[in-house]
Write a protein that holds these residues in place. Structure first.
Motif, PDB file in Angstrom:
ATOM      1  N   GLY A   1      -0.182 -11.215   0.679  1.00  0.00           N
ATOM      2  CA  GLY A   1      -0.119 -10.014  -0.382  1.00  0.00           C
ATOM      3  C   GLY A   1       0.174  -8.591   0.124  1.00  0.00           C
ATOM      4  O   GLY A   1       0.111  -8.363   1.219  1.00  0.00           O
ATOM      5  N   ARG A   2       0.812  -7.781  -0.648  1.00  0.00           N
ATOM      6  CA  ARG A   2       1.447  -6.556  -0.294  1.00  0.00           C
ATOM      7  C   ARG A   2       0.653  -5.491  -1.133  1.00  0.00           C
ATOM      8  O   ARG A   2       1.033  -4.407  -1.201  1.00  0.00           O
ATOM      9  N   ARG A   3      -0.454  -5.760  -2.081  1.00  0.00           N
ATOM     10  CA  ARG A   3      -0.954  -4.871  -2.595  1.00  0.00           C
ATOM     11  C   ARG A   3      -2.395  -5.364  -2.802  1.00  0.00           C
ATOM     12  O   ARG A   3      -2.971  -6.193  -2.108  1.00  0.00           O
ATOM     13  N   GLY A   4      -3.302  -4.332  -3.145  1.00  0.00           N
ATOM     14  CA  GLY A   4      -4.800  -4.388  -3.569  1.00  0.00           C
ATOM     15  C   GLY A   4      -5.576  -5.013  -2.278  1.00  0.00           C
ATOM     16  O   GLY A   4      -5.719  -4.146  -1.095  1.00  0.00           O
ATOM     17  N   ILE A   5      -6.155  -6.194  -2.089  1.00  0.00           N
ATOM     18  CA  ILE A   5      -7.246  -6.523  -0.921  1.00  0.00           C
ATOM     19  C   ILE A   5      -6.651  -6.525   0.482  1.00  0.00           C
ATOM     20  O   ILE A   5      -7.525  -5.844   1.163  1.00  0.00           O
ATOM     21  N   MET A   6      -5.473  -7.043   0.601  1.00  0.00           N
ATOM     22  CA  MET A   6      -4.842  -7.136   1.914  1.00  0.00           C
ATOM     23  C   MET A   6      -4.723  -5.777   2.511  1.00  0.00           C
ATOM     24  O   MET A   6      -5.088  -5.384   3.649  1.00  0.00           O
ATOM     25  N   ILE A   7      -4.162  -4.766   1.632  1.00  0.00           N
ATOM     26  CA  ILE A   7      -3.607  -3.459   1.923  1.00  0.00           C
ATOM     27  C   ILE A   7      -5.080  -2.589   2.193  1.00  0.00           C
ATOM     28  O   ILE A   7      -5.091  -1.898   3.244  1.00  0.00           O
TER      29      ILE A   7
END
Length: 370
Positions: A94-100
């Motif tokens: 992921g590159r948005r949301g939870i991971m970041i």
């Protein structure tokens, strides 16, 4: 100085969130839950960070404990290098949301340790000398029991504390009702600057209609008028309107902000250290914005650690203002102690690192065990 351990503490804001409803709709807001990240080095130094969870405590916590922890354990405390390592190691996830958001909290904790190692506040080791920054207060949340008289009392309480700029939530009511509230504030407080935040709720045509009415009121900026997914439409809106378009805190990392800025989708760039990638990525976003002549005005919504992290970063990027809330929130001052402001300006802690000491009783009181 190598990293020996990482602990994640889940804190829920549900208890106090219900006391103040928000003026947004269609699921745009959630409980302002946060995660406190505690990193311990081999010599016992401790750094604290914050990740915004917004109703996804378990998901963000698991991401940190099961994915990011193994990436940074036994590594030297080097925030920028470790940010890049975490980002590259998780590109399939992921590159948005939870991971970041997860990376954000870890990064802030690493900077806290680095500042303590150098014996200086984070803003100082980043090269900033200015020790104050103008603040604006976000409020005007709509509740059924908050009529215009109470709204004006709320704004007056901000003015009495020394703030001359406020941001009012719009988009949860009919357009005519939102405009009526804004007109009342303008008439009552001629010398107060007013911004508005729509939290992504309008389509382009509605945002254009609203924006033209906001221009008549001399509104300072129109925040997140349309969904973040449409930078080209935001660019068209910015072109059509004379008032500034601000956003998009719901974007993530330099790469998404790159597209927003290159599309000329905003006049004001907003980022949040506890959400958009930590201090490391917020610095990159701020410097990129500066290359295009755009100011970085940090977003704020959740806990005290995240605000202090953004405050240090804002000083390092010469931000003209920073957002703040004054509504009840025990995960802000209750957790980190006094957040200082004088004459409408915020003053960063002067102790090394973030400069905060967490209150253990609040960690225990708002901790989510499961």
């Amino acid at each position: 100085m190598k990293i020996r351990d990482l602990e994640v503490i889940k804190l829920s804001s549900k208890e106090f969130y219900e006391k103040d409803a928000l003026a947004v709709k269609e699921g745009a807001e959630h409980y302002m839950d946060v995660l406190v990240i505690k990193i311990v080095t081999e010599n016992g130094e401790i750094g604290y960070g914050e990740s915004i969870a917004y109703g996804a405590l378990d998901a963000v916590s698991t991401t940190i404990e099961k994915v990011l922890k193994s990436i940074i354990l036994d590594e030297e405390v080097a925030p920028i290098s470790l940010w890049d390592k975490m980002y590259k190691a998780t590109f399939r996830l992921g590159r948005r949301g939870i991971m970041i958001s997860a990376i954000s909290g870890v990064d802030i904790a690493l900077w806290d340790i680095l500042g303590k190692e150098f014996g200086s506040p984070i803003y100082s080791i980043l090269g900033a000398t200015n020790k104050r920054i103008k603040g604006y207060i976000t409020g005007g949340y709509y509740r059924q029991d908050k009529d215009i008289e109470k709204l004006l009392e709320e704004v007056k309480s901000y003015v009495d504390k020394g703030f001359d700029t406020v941001k009012i939530k719009i988009g949860g009511l009919k357009i005519e009702d939102d405009l009526k509230r804004l007109k009342a504030i303008r008439e009552e407080f001629e010398n107060v600057s007013i911004a508005v935040d729509a939290n992504n709720v309008y389509d382009f045509n509605t945002a254009l209609r609203v924006g033209r009415e906001l221009e008549k009121l001399g509104i300072m900026f129109f925040e997140e008028p349309i969904p973040t997914d449409f930078p080209s439409l935001s660019a068209e809106l910015a072109k059509e309107l004379d008032l500034s378009i601000a956003g998009y805190e719901t974007a993530f990392t330099l790469y998404e902000f790159r597209d927003i800025i290159l599309n000329h989708a905003v006049d004001i760039v907003q980022a949040d250290a506890a959400w958009n990638g930590g201090i490391t990525e917020m610095l990159r976003i701020g410097n990129f914005a500066r290359a295009f002549g755009l100011p970085l005005i940090p977003h704020y919504s959740a806990g005290g650690i995240g605000f202090i992290a953004s405050l240090h970063t804002a000083l390092a990027t010469n931000s003209p203002m920073i957002e703040y809330h004054l509504r009840y929130n025990p995960l802000r001052e209750g957790l980190v102690g006094e957040i200082r402001y004088e004459g409408g300006e915020f003053i960063p802690p002067q102790k090394p690192g973030l400069g905060i000491s967490l209150k253990e009783e609040y960690l225990e009181k708002y901790k989510v065990e499961k």
